[in-house]
Design a protein around this motif. Sequence first.
Motif, mmCIF file in Angstrom:
data_model
loop_
_atom_site.group_PDB
_atom_site.id
_atom_site.type_symbol
_atom_site.label_atom_id
_atom_site.label_comp_id
_atom_site.label_asym_id
_atom_site.label_seq_id
_atom_site.Cartn_x
_atom_site.Cartn_y
_atom_site.Cartn_z
ATOM 1 N N ALA A 53 0.792 -1.178 -0.028
ATOM 2 C CA ALA A 53 -0.001 -0.059 -0.031
ATOM 3 C C ALA A 53 1.172 1.224 -0.075
ATOM 4 C CB ALA A 53 -0.788 0.058 1.113
ATOM 5 N N ASP A 54 1.835 1.357 0.908
ATOM 6 C CA ASP A 54 2.711 2.382 1.078
ATOM 7 C C ASP A 54 3.498 2.450 -0.239
ATOM 8 O OD1 ASP A 54 1.670 3.291 3.110
ATOM 9 O OD2 ASP A 54 3.374 2.254 4.508
ATOM 10 N N ARG A 55 4.198 1.531 -1.029
ATOM 11 C CA ARG A 55 4.900 1.599 -2.165
ATOM 12 C C ARG A 55 4.249 2.075 -3.384
ATOM 13 N NH1 ARG A 55 6.650 -3.659 -1.817
ATOM 14 N NH2 ARG A 55 8.006 -2.785 -0.124
ATOM 15 N N LEU A 56 2.687 1.590 -3.234
ATOM 16 C CA LEU A 56 2.029 1.815 -4.511
ATOM 17 C C LEU A 56 1.508 3.296 -4.435
ATOM 18 C CD1 LEU A 56 -0.248 -1.189 -4.777
ATOM 19 C CD2 LEU A 56 1.262 -0.499 -6.686
ATOM 20 N N SER A 57 1.376 3.823 -2.978
ATOM 21 C CA SER A 57 0.895 5.060 -3.124
ATOM 22 C C SER A 57 2.067 6.122 -3.430
ATOM 23 C CB SER A 57 0.637 5.650 -1.499
ATOM 24 O OG SER A 57 -0.608 4.675 -0.992
ATOM 25 N N ASN A 58 3.304 5.797 -2.950
ATOM 26 C CA ASN A 58 4.565 6.797 -3.161
ATOM 27 C C ASN A 58 4.899 6.499 -4.649
ATOM 28 O OD1 ASN A 58 5.058 7.248 -0.750
ATOM 29 N ND2 ASN A 58 6.344 5.558 -0.371
ATOM 30 N N ALA B 162 -3.747 0.327 -3.923
ATOM 31 C CA ALA B 162 -3.239 0.784 -2.493
ATOM 32 C C ALA B 162 -4.264 0.630 -1.636
ATOM 33 C CB ALA B 162 -2.615 2.110 -2.537
ATOM 34 N N VAL B 163 -5.466 1.254 -1.933
ATOM 35 C CA VAL B 163 -6.639 1.436 -1.029
ATOM 36 C C VAL B 163 -7.223 -0.248 -0.975
ATOM 37 C CG1 VAL B 163 -8.876 2.195 -0.990
ATOM 38 C CG2 VAL B 163 -7.252 3.629 -1.589
ATOM 39 N N LYS B 164 -7.142 -0.986 -1.959
ATOM 40 C CA LYS B 164 -7.508 -2.372 -1.892
ATOM 41 C C LYS B 164 -6.530 -3.138 -0.894
ATOM 42 C CE LYS B 164 -9.731 -2.792 -6.367
ATOM 43 N NZ LYS B 164 -9.702 -3.612 -7.631
ATOM 44 N N LEU B 165 -5.230 -2.978 -0.972
ATOM 45 C CA LEU B 165 -4.643 -3.501 0.278
ATOM 46 C C LEU B 165 -4.749 -2.967 1.455
ATOM 47 C CD1 LEU B 165 -1.425 -3.595 -2.142
ATOM 48 C CD2 LEU B 165 -2.971 -5.660 -1.402
ATOM 49 N N ASP B 166 -4.896 -1.730 1.545
ATOM 50 C CA ASP B 166 -5.045 -0.980 2.840
ATOM 51 C C ASP B 166 -6.271 0.203 2.733
ATOM 52 O OD1 ASP B 166 -5.019 0.193 5.222
ATOM 53 O OD2 ASP B 166 -2.831 0.715 5.374
ATOM 54 N N PRO C 203 -4.080 6.686 3.818
ATOM 55 C CA PRO C 203 -4.357 8.295 3.668
ATOM 56 C C PRO C 203 -3.855 8.742 2.544
ATOM 57 C CG PRO C 203 -2.516 7.939 5.348
ATOM 58 C CD PRO C 203 -2.925 6.582 4.944
ATOM 59 N N LYS C 204 -2.472 8.578 1.884
ATOM 60 C CA LYS C 204 -2.233 9.204 0.735
ATOM 61 C C LYS C 204 -2.895 8.846 -0.470
ATOM 62 C CE LYS C 204 2.299 9.884 0.368
ATOM 63 N NZ LYS C 204 3.705 9.592 -0.006
ATOM 64 N N ALA C 205 -3.082 7.529 -0.663
ATOM 65 C CA ALA C 205 -3.967 7.081 -1.770
ATOM 66 C C ALA C 205 -5.313 7.498 -1.789
ATOM 67 C CB ALA C 205 -4.048 5.684 -1.940
ATOM 68 N N ARG C 206 -5.873 7.665 -0.622
ATOM 69 C CA ARG C 206 -7.530 8.151 -0.460
ATOM 70 C C ARG C 206 -7.335 9.534 -0.796
ATOM 71 N NH1 ARG C 206 -10.952 5.153 3.842
ATOM 72 N NH2 ARG C 206 -12.557 6.664 2.971
ATOM 73 N N PHE C 207 -6.306 10.429 -0.341
ATOM 74 C CA PHE C 207 -6.327 11.841 -0.694
ATOM 75 C C PHE C 207 -6.393 12.250 -2.309
ATOM 76 C CE2 PHE C 207 -4.126 15.801 -1.616
ATOM 77 C CZ PHE C 207 -4.852 16.908 -0.670
ATOM 78 N N TYR C 208 -5.225 11.533 -2.913
ATOM 79 C CA TYR C 208 -4.946 11.590 -4.024
ATOM 80 C C TYR C 208 -6.409 10.865 -5.103
ATOM 81 C CZ TYR C 208 -0.245 13.260 -4.284
ATOM 82 O OH TYR C 208 0.821 13.764 -4.043
ATOM 83 N N ILE D 236 -12.599 1.823 11.224
ATOM 84 C CA ILE D 236 -11.210 1.758 11.573
ATOM 85 C C ILE D 236 -10.908 0.475 12.231
ATOM 86 C CG2 ILE D 236 -9.673 2.389 13.496
ATOM 87 C CD1 ILE D 236 -11.008 4.975 13.585
ATOM 88 N N GLN D 237 -11.882 -0.589 12.889
ATOM 89 C CA GLN D 237 -11.604 -1.758 12.987
ATOM 90 C C GLN D 237 -11.415 -2.808 11.971
ATOM 91 O OE1 GLN D 237 -11.340 -2.840 16.466
ATOM 92 N NE2 GLN D 237 -10.386 -4.532 15.089
ATOM 93 N N ARG D 238 -12.199 -2.429 11.032
ATOM 94 C CA ARG D 238 -12.199 -3.202 9.625
ATOM 95 C C ARG D 238 -10.680 -2.879 9.067
ATOM 96 N NH1 ARG D 238 -13.236 -1.708 4.609
ATOM 97 N NH2 ARG D 238 -14.640 0.328 5.574
ATOM 98 N N MET D 239 -10.406 -1.791 9.022
ATOM 99 C CA MET D 239 -9.057 -1.293 8.250
ATOM 100 C C MET D 239 -8.161 -1.879 9.128
ATOM 101 S SD MET D 239 -9.419 2.518 6.590
ATOM 102 C CE MET D 239 -9.886 2.920 8.535
ATOM 103 N N VAL D 240 -8.039 -2.148 10.244
ATOM 104 C CA VAL D 240 -6.809 -2.571 11.211
ATOM 105 C C VAL D 240 -6.733 -4.113 10.910
ATOM 106 C CG1 VAL D 240 -6.077 -2.683 13.372
ATOM 107 C CG2 VAL D 240 -6.722 -0.628 12.714
#
Length: 365
Positions: free
Chosen positions: A190-195, A219-223, A227-232, A293-297
């Motif tokens: 997720a972070d790598r794809l967002s970057n 990235a959002v599918k993985l996590d 936040p970065k992916a959702r913002f963009y 939040i619980q689902r994402m965690v």
Amino acid sequence: MVIWIILLAMTAAAVMVVLWPLSRHSAVRGQADPNVQFYRDQIAEIERDRERGALLPAEAEAAKAEAGRRLLRATGLEDTASAAVGEPALRRRRAVSTLALSVVPILAIAVYGAYGSPHIFDRPVANAPQPQAQTQDLATAVSQIETHLAQHPQDGRGWEVLAPVYIRMGRVDDAVKAYESALRILGDDADRLSNYGEALVLARNGLISSDAQAAFEKAVKLDAGAPKARFYLAQAAEQDGQVEKAKAAYTDLLSISPADAPWVSLVREQLTRLGAPVPPAAAQAPQVGAADIQRMVSGLAERLESQGGSPEEWARLMRSYAVLGQRDKAEAAAQRARQALAQDDAGLKTIEAMARELKLTDAAQ
């Protein structure tokens, strides 16, 4: 300023040492006529000739009388010269001394100012690192990493480390390629794809291309909480003219973000700009969107357990559990992270730092 005073004093002392003897009466007197000594030696020689019998007493007396008269004349001339010449000469010598004392230091300073380095005293003793020096150091480090990657092109972590450095240097296209290599070698994250998506956006001067949007969506599918992916993705909707979708995306991101998250203020600004209602800061409580939040965690925990992940992701999981008040799960996540990152010294430091920050009991183990 002190250094110039010291140099001036040293120069004055040197000039005085040389010129002082010439400024006294003895210096003038010392320049007597050499004929005086000649006549004295001649009288002594006449006396020795008389004693040896080479001259008769009468002849010796006559010769001594003549030499004596010449000695008296020579002595008289010397005294007259001293009286007539001594004082003017002394004044001239003192004038020369004063001129030398004044002109020599001034001349030395003028020559030093023209051909020396007087500005060196204005420089700091220890210069702080200059931007140019820092740029050179960064370029040297990048060159070394590039050399390493040329020899070990399958070092995915090396490409991932190099990519943000490329962005800092303005080499955005190289950063895109570096992230592509990291994704190819290390796999999707997720972070790598967002970057990677962010680098694509920078390469297009802020335009979110289809490739960048695809990276953010993956990235959002993985996590789901990336936040970065959702913002963009919210920005992508805005660029496509889907203002209501963008408002909903920004609002959703704001609702699941911690109140002190660094991106919260930016999201609130975007909502204000679009004319959407912005929840007050006090409304940003952990209970809002608790189920999401619980689902994402849980999703993040499952992925890390099955696929592994970066030290930052493990640290994020620990923090998420702590925010939810599930400290036992946070401690278990820390212990699992230590096992997964046992061969990564830098990663272990990240985990221990987070454990200390969260004050987990396992931090001391």
